[in-house]
Design a protein around this motif. Structure first.
Motif, PDB file in Angstrom:
ATOM      1  N   PRO A 125       0.799  -1.230   0.000  1.00  0.00           N
ATOM      2  CA  PRO A 125       0.000   0.000   0.000  1.00  0.00           C
ATOM      3  C   PRO A 125       0.831   1.280   0.000  1.00  0.00           C
ATOM      4  N   ILE A 126       1.935   1.283   0.719  1.00  0.00           N
ATOM      5  CA  ILE A 126       2.771   2.481   0.777  1.00  0.00           C
ATOM      6  C   ILE A 126       3.433   2.732  -0.575  1.00  0.00           C
ATOM      7  N   TYR A 127       3.901   1.675  -1.229  1.00  0.00           N
ATOM      8  CA  TYR A 127       4.503   1.832  -2.549  1.00  0.00           C
ATOM      9  C   TYR A 127       3.473   2.299  -3.566  1.00  0.00           C
ATOM     10  N   ALA A 128       2.266   1.754  -3.481  1.00  0.00           N
ATOM     11  CA  ALA A 128       1.208   2.151  -4.406  1.00  0.00           C
ATOM     12  C   ALA A 128       0.820   3.611  -4.186  1.00  0.00           C
ATOM     13  N   ALA A 129       0.742   4.008  -2.923  1.00  0.00           N
ATOM     14  CA  ALA A 129       0.373   5.391  -2.607  1.00  0.00           C
ATOM     15  C   ALA A 129       1.412   6.385  -3.127  1.00  0.00           C
ATOM     16  N   GLN A 130       2.671   5.963  -3.217  1.00  0.00           N
ATOM     17  CA  GLN A 130       3.743   6.828  -3.703  1.00  0.00           C
ATOM     18  C   GLN A 130       3.932   6.718  -5.217  1.00  0.00           C
ATOM     19  N   ASP A 131       2.994   6.033  -5.883  1.00  0.00           N
ATOM     20  CA  ASP A 131       3.033   5.883  -7.345  1.00  0.00           C
ATOM     21  C   ASP A 131       4.307   5.180  -7.813  1.00  0.00           C
ATOM     22  N   LEU A 132       4.736   4.188  -7.039  1.00  0.00           N
ATOM     23  CA  LEU A 132       5.926   3.422  -7.395  1.00  0.00           C
ATOM     24  C   LEU A 132       5.584   2.084  -8.053  1.00  0.00           C
ATOM     25  N   LEU A 133       4.289   1.804  -8.194  1.00  0.00           N
ATOM     26  CA  LEU A 133       3.852   0.534  -8.777  1.00  0.00           C
ATOM     27  C   LEU A 133       2.858   0.770  -9.900  1.00  0.00           C
ATOM     28  N   ASP A 134       2.842  -0.149 -10.854  1.00  0.00           N
ATOM     29  CA  ASP A 134       1.787  -0.206 -11.859  1.00  0.00           C
ATOM     30  C   ASP A 134       0.713  -1.162 -11.371  1.00  0.00           C
ATOM     31  N   PRO A 135      -0.562  -0.814 -11.517  1.00  0.00           N
ATOM     32  CA  PRO A 135      -1.613  -1.765 -11.170  1.00  0.00           C
ATOM     33  C   PRO A 135      -1.736  -2.834 -12.246  1.00  0.00           C
ATOM     34  N   PHE A 136      -2.335  -3.949 -11.881  1.00  0.00           N
ATOM     35  CA  PHE A 136      -2.553  -5.044 -12.823  1.00  0.00           C
ATOM     36  C   PHE A 136      -3.856  -4.831 -13.587  1.00  0.00           C
ATOM     37  N   ASP A 137      -3.900  -5.332 -14.805  1.00  0.00           N
ATOM     38  CA  ASP A 137      -5.094  -5.315 -15.647  1.00  0.00           C
ATOM     39  C   ASP A 137      -5.806  -6.655 -15.469  1.00  0.00           C
ATOM     40  N   LEU A 138      -7.003  -6.633 -14.925  1.00  0.00           N
ATOM     41  CA  LEU A 138      -7.736  -7.869 -14.639  1.00  0.00           C
ATOM     42  C   LEU A 138      -8.026  -8.663 -15.900  1.00  0.00           C
ATOM     43  N   ASN A 139      -8.297  -7.984 -16.995  1.00  0.00           N
ATOM     44  CA  ASN A 139      -8.593  -8.692 -18.239  1.00  0.00           C
ATOM     45  C   ASN A 139      -7.380  -9.472 -18.734  1.00  0.00           C
ATOM     46  N   GLU A 140      -6.228  -8.866 -18.634  1.00  0.00           N
ATOM     47  CA  GLU A 140      -5.007  -9.547 -19.080  1.00  0.00           C
ATOM     48  C   GLU A 140      -4.632 -10.683 -18.128  1.00  0.00           C
ATOM     49  N   LEU A 141      -4.869 -10.488 -16.840  1.00  0.00           N
ATOM     50  CA  LEU A 141      -4.608 -11.559 -15.872  1.00  0.00           C
ATOM     51  C   LEU A 141      -5.487 -12.773 -16.158  1.00  0.00           C
ATOM     52  N   ALA A 142      -6.735 -12.524 -16.494  1.00  0.00           N
ATOM     53  CA  ALA A 142      -7.663 -13.629 -16.748  1.00  0.00           C
ATOM     54  C   ALA A 142      -7.177 -14.505 -17.894  1.00  0.00           C
ATOM     55  N   LYS A 143      -6.484 -13.916 -18.840  1.00  0.00           N
ATOM     56  CA  LYS A 143      -5.994 -14.683 -19.994  1.00  0.00           C
ATOM     57  C   LYS A 143      -4.923 -15.697 -19.604  1.00  0.00           C
ATOM     58  N   VAL A 144      -4.283 -15.468 -18.449  1.00  0.00           N
ATOM     59  CA  VAL A 144      -3.262 -16.423 -17.992  1.00  0.00           C
ATOM     60  C   VAL A 144      -3.741 -17.189 -16.754  1.00  0.00           C
ATOM     61  N   GLY A 145      -5.050 -17.175 -16.521  1.00  0.00           N
ATOM     62  CA  GLY A 145      -5.625 -17.991 -15.448  1.00  0.00           C
ATOM     63  C   GLY A 145      -5.592 -17.380 -14.069  1.00  0.00           C
ATOM     64  N   ILE A 146      -5.370 -16.078 -13.965  1.00  0.00           N
ATOM     65  CA  ILE A 146      -5.336 -15.411 -12.668  1.00  0.00           C
ATOM     66  C   ILE A 146      -6.625 -14.611 -12.505  1.00  0.00           C
ATOM     67  N   THR A 147      -7.531 -15.126 -11.702  1.00  0.00           N
ATOM     68  CA  THR A 147      -8.821 -14.495 -11.475  1.00  0.00           C
ATOM     69  C   THR A 147      -9.155 -14.506  -9.992  1.00  0.00           C
ATOM     70  N   GLU A 148     -10.093 -13.676  -9.604  1.00  0.00           N
ATOM     71  CA  GLU A 148     -10.424 -13.498  -8.193  1.00  0.00           C
ATOM     72  C   GLU A 148     -10.815 -14.798  -7.510  1.00  0.00           C
ATOM     73  N   ASP A 149     -11.532 -15.666  -8.211  1.00  0.00           N
ATOM     74  CA  ASP A 149     -12.016 -16.901  -7.605  1.00  0.00           C
ATOM     75  C   ASP A 149     -10.903 -17.889  -7.284  1.00  0.00           C
ATOM     76  N   LYS A 150      -9.689 -17.601  -7.725  1.00  0.00           N
ATOM     77  CA  LYS A 150      -8.553 -18.493  -7.461  1.00  0.00           C
ATOM     78  C   LYS A 150      -7.845 -18.154  -6.149  1.00  0.00           C
ATOM     79  N   PHE A 151      -8.387 -17.191  -5.384  1.00  0.00           N
ATOM     80  CA  PHE A 151      -7.744 -16.755  -4.147  1.00  0.00           C
ATOM     81  C   PHE A 151      -8.787 -16.613  -3.039  1.00  0.00           C
ATOM     82  N   LEU A 152      -8.336 -16.723  -1.807  1.00  0.00           N
ATOM     83  CA  LEU A 152      -9.231 -16.471  -0.683  1.00  0.00           C
ATOM     84  C   LEU A 152      -9.677 -15.007  -0.707  1.00  0.00           C
ATOM     85  N   PRO A 153     -10.930 -14.735  -0.330  1.00  0.00           N
ATOM     86  CA  PRO A 153     -11.429 -13.348  -0.378  1.00  0.00           C
ATOM     87  C   PRO A 153     -10.582 -12.366   0.410  1.00  0.00           C
TER      88      PRO A 153
END
Length: 455
Positions: A125-153
């Motif tokens: 969170p601190i790195y994100a708040a300082q604009d040191l990270l790029d966020p992930f694109d959910l659509n692109e993640l889904a293409k490689v099998g990374i989706t919300e249902d694959k993780f605990l809430p």
């Protein structure tokens, strides 16, 4: 959720005819086309999706893994490289803790970051708040099998900052309890199946440690006192009492003194009153005491499982950290993949990074051998992981963990943990009362809160 103005999917690169996003911007600018117009043209054209087998890219990856974790990470990296010969992976391992995070922040701020890196989720969170990270694109993640249902809430929620996904969790690594099977058998602490009987509540736990101590003639339980482990114990106990250390925005101290002293009193009871645990011992000493059979129980992170597995004469098992107070919690953190901020994203390299992350998640059974609970549910729900003993015994804890509060000085390997260790070890050694130890810790936090974030 699209978080970049361009697609993160890769394009196949023919070096003779194609160009990267960066090259495109450079050439159009040289022709007199402004950067804004060039971006608009680039985005209007779009980028076609590429099959993972067609990807060809060089990617750099930073991590902080040493010891057994480092060995397993290299094993997974080598496996990825063999299965993806067109993706050249350059992996760099840096010193754990503050040196790693300082260098990572400087690289991102200076425009020379790796393509992908590992971070403890409490740092994100601190790195994100300082604009040191790029966020992930959910659509692109889904293409490689990374989706919300694959993780605990709960872990998926923690991966977000301001409603954007900034990290992909690799694992959960909680505080757990190890026990010596032979000693606990002699102490009458095992059930008919040879497993530890449930231990719950202050009286039952201290009684079990006393009975085990009669067998060892040394210690009932061993844990690091002279270091940061007192924070992990305290935060597990304090969270079980429903306590919070900082406000949600990380700007205000909200410690409940009564609950904090109750947690510290139980800790001090173990070392100074019941005397079932050594009052002055460092990390290596606590590990050695359990490994040599001179302590029946050991409180630590699950990452020491490899150490004890390699001691062939030691018969041990592992269970979740016990429920001492009202509601179950155990202190934990997660290793996770992040995208350090790029001045210009090469879509082909970004697509290769997502393929790399996906591969590491899907092969994280290898990672689980070192004790960490895989975050990717298809792995944790698989029979192979469930048969991995003793590592899978505490998998349920991942849904009930307490992570360090969010602040620039908090998280794994942070100044918050250092200051907690410095104050609480005095309580465990009998040199401070619980109030004195808590007061020192609170003063240290107030001082840190008064300072601006260094990034």
């Amino acid at each position: 959720m699209t978080t970049e103005p361009h697609s993160l999917s890769g394009v196949r690169h023919d070096k003779a005819t194609d160009m990267t996003r960066r090259q495109f911007l450079q050439r159009t600018t040289a022709l007199g086309l402004g950067s804004t117009a060039a971006l608009a043209l680039l985005n209007a054209c779009g980028t076609p999706t590429v099959n993972a087998g067609q990807l060809s890219a060089n990617i750099t990856y930073w991590n902080l893994f040493g010891g057994g974790d480092g060995v397993r990470m290299v094993q997974m990296e080598d496996s990825f490289s063999k299965s993806h010969p067109n993706i050249k992976l350059e992996s760099v391992t840096l010193a754990w803790g503050a040196p790693y995070y300082t260098k990572l922040a400087m690289a991102a701020a200076g425009g020379r970051p790796p393509d992908v890196a590992i971070s403890h989720m409490t740092r994100v969170p601190i790195y994100a708040a300082q604009d040191l990270l790029d966020p992930f694109d959910l659509n692109e993640l889904a293409k490689v099998g990374i989706t919300e249902d694959k993780f605990l809430p709960n872990i998926w929620e923690r991966a977000h900052y301001n409603s954007k996904l900034y990290t992909i969790p690799l694992d959960t690594h909680p505080f757990v309890m190890y026990y010596n099977v032979d000693i606990c058998q002699k102490a009458g602490l095992l059930d008919g199946a040879g497993n530890l009987k449930p231990l719950e509540g202050t009286t039952a736990i201290i009684d079990a440690f006393k009975r085990a101590q009669q067998v060892t003639g040394s210690a009932g339980v061993a844990f690091e006192v002279q270091g940061v482990t007192p924070w992990r114990i305290f935060y597990s106990l304090y969270s079980q009492l429903g306590g919070q250390a900082l406000s949600a925005d990380g700007k205000k101290l909200v410690i409940d003194d009564n609950k904090a002293e109750q947690a510290l009193s139980f800790m001090a009871d173990l070392t100074t009153k019941s005397k079932v645990a050594p009052p002055t011992i460092d990390y290596a000493g606590a590990v050695a005491l359990f490994g040599s059979g001179k302590a029946a129980f050991h409180w630590n992170g699950e990452w020491e499982v490899s150490t004890f597995i390699n001691q062939k004469s030691l018969k041990f098992n592992m269970v979740p950290f016990p429920k001492v107070f009202d509601q179950y919690h155990a202190q934990a953190d997660s290793h996770a993949f992040i995208l350090p901020r790029q001045s210009a994203v090469d879509p082909n390299s970004r697509a290769a990074v997502l393929e790399f992350i996906s591969y590491m998640l899907k092969t994280s059974l290898t990672w689980a051998q070192g004790g960490h609970i895989p975050a990717y549910l298809p792995v944790t729900n698989d029979s192979q992981y469930k048969q991995l003993k003793p590592q899978s015994n505490y998998a349920s804890v991942a849904a009930e963990v307490s992570v360090d509060p969010i602040a620039w000085f908090s998280g794994s390997g942070s100044e918050l943990e250092n200051q907690a260790g410095a104050a609480f070890q005095q309580v465990l050694a009998g040199q401070f009362t619980t109030k004195q130890g808590l007061d020192q810790f609170k003063k240290a936090l107030q001082k840190l809160l008064s300072l601006p974030a260094p990034v």
